[in-house]
Design an enzyme around this catalytic site. Structure first.
Site, mmCIF file in Angstrom:
data_model
loop_
_atom_site.group_PDB
_atom_site.id
_atom_site.type_symbol
_atom_site.label_atom_id
_atom_site.label_comp_id
_atom_site.label_asym_id
_atom_site.label_seq_id
_atom_site.Cartn_x
_atom_site.Cartn_y
_atom_site.Cartn_z
ATOM 1 N N SER A 89 0.831 -1.202 0.000
ATOM 2 C CA SER A 89 0.000 0.000 0.000
ATOM 3 C C SER A 89 0.872 1.261 0.000
ATOM 4 O O SER A 89 1.667 1.453 -0.914
ATOM 5 C CB SER A 89 -0.960 -0.050 1.192
ATOM 6 O OG SER A 89 -1.992 0.898 1.067
ATOM 7 N N ALA A 157 -11.573 -1.652 7.673
ATOM 8 C CA ALA A 157 -12.792 -2.243 7.129
ATOM 9 C C ALA A 157 -12.853 -2.076 5.620
ATOM 10 O O ALA A 157 -13.245 -3.002 4.892
ATOM 11 C CB ALA A 157 -14.014 -1.598 7.789
ATOM 12 N N ASP A 219 -9.909 -5.583 -4.301
ATOM 13 C CA ASP A 219 -9.370 -4.401 -3.627
ATOM 14 C C ASP A 219 -10.158 -3.155 -4.024
ATOM 15 O O ASP A 219 -10.241 -2.813 -5.207
ATOM 16 C CB ASP A 219 -7.892 -4.238 -4.011
ATOM 17 C CG ASP A 219 -7.155 -3.227 -3.156
ATOM 18 O OD1 ASP A 219 -7.810 -2.403 -2.486
ATOM 19 O OD2 ASP A 219 -5.908 -3.257 -3.165
ATOM 20 N N HIS A 247 -7.356 -5.886 -0.183
ATOM 21 C CA HIS A 247 -6.194 -5.002 -0.072
ATOM 22 C C HIS A 247 -5.052 -5.603 0.741
ATOM 23 O O HIS A 247 -3.953 -5.054 0.741
ATOM 24 C CB HIS A 247 -6.634 -3.671 0.554
ATOM 25 C CG HIS A 247 -5.621 -2.571 0.422
ATOM 26 N ND1 HIS A 247 -5.259 -2.019 -0.792
ATOM 27 C CD2 HIS A 247 -4.878 -1.919 1.358
ATOM 28 C CE1 HIS A 247 -4.352 -1.077 -0.600
ATOM 29 N NE2 HIS A 247 -4.099 -0.993 0.690
#
Length: 274
Positions: A89, A157, A219, A247
């Protein structure tokens, strides 16, 4: 056995033996996010985790200018020679910056490969570019002012959304990152700023080390609809999409993610040896 290195400014943690893999975490997190994944790798590789400046055990160490390049420059001296850097990320943005570093100041930075997990050269959505909606990041930034923990819960979440194991994924990440110090508030704010402003699209074509880009099809933060665009910008990179992951594929699908990563890393180091 873990080795904790604090003889220099930043804290790093190392486990296992063999060629080097270095892991960089995502926004709001710390290296605890990789706790359950690392054992899949340490029988074959030496794994180093580095908390991004302002996060985890490096929460007290902040660059004066907080952007992906300054984070990469701060981390560069702690990358073991001939490493493969793995960035998840936000950490993937920093990892891509590391792969782009050069010049006299960084001749000692000798990367052998780059892996991005659920990452992209530009996170924010724009014309003809799928990504995170700007108002969503703005909402997170405003919520940070009042409650970091609640903001992180909502971010987790969204990251797990779509995964069949979303509830377990969130619980696993939250439990492991809570064992580390809380991040610096300014690092959280500036980290969101990086996600909303950093744009490496014109640069990634200059990355010359072998590169693997690993995505989750579910994702919602790095939509798969943008993968073809990234491939066009960096055609020499390899791309793998896990069909049932979101993700955090290394949490929801650790064995599959490890197999892909180990295959790539073994290939890189075999090429080096030949």
């Amino acid at each position: 056995m873990k080795d904790l290195h604090t003889n220099t400014q930043l804290v790093t943690r190392t486990q296992g033996t063999g060629n080097d893999l270095v892991f960089l975490h995502g926004w709001g997190m710390n290296s605890g996010a990789f706790t359950s994944f690392i054992p899949y790798l340490t029988t074959s590789f030496r794994v180093t985790t580095i908390d991004l400046p302002g996060f985890g055990e490096n929460a007290q160490h902040m660059p004066s200018l907080y952007n992906a390049e300054s984070l990469a420059q701060m981390i560069a001296p702690y990358i073991p020679p001939e490493s493969i850097v793995v960035g998840w990320s936000l950490g993937g943005l920093v990892a891509q910056r590391l792969a782009l570093l050069g010049g006299a100041d960084f001749k000692g930075l000798d990367l052998k490969g780059l892996v991005t997990i659920a990452s992209t050269p530009r996170f924010i959505a724009g014309p003809c570019w799928p990504g995170i909606a700007g108002d969503l990041l703005a909402m997170f930034e405003s919520q940070l002012e009042s409650n970091y923990n609640r903001t992180l819960e909502r971010f987790l979440a969204i990251q797990a959304m779509g995964s069949d194991t979303a509830r377990q994924d969130i619980k696993a990440i939250r439990g492991h990152i809570s064992e580390y110090p809380e991040p610096d508030q300014n690092a959280l704010k500036q980290g969101l700023r990086i996600l909303s402003t950093e744009d490496l699209r014109q640069d990634i074509g200059r990355i010359t080390v072998p590169t693997l880009r690993l995505y989750g099809r579910l994702d919602s933060l790095v939509p798969t609809s943008g993968i073809d665009r990234i491939c066009e910008l960096h055609p020499q990179s390899d791309t793998v999409v896990l069909p049932h992951a979101a993700h955090a594929p290394f949490i929801s699908h650790p064995q599959q993610s490890a197999d892909i990563l180990l295959s790539f890393a073994s290939s890189v180091y075999q090429q080096k040896a030949s």
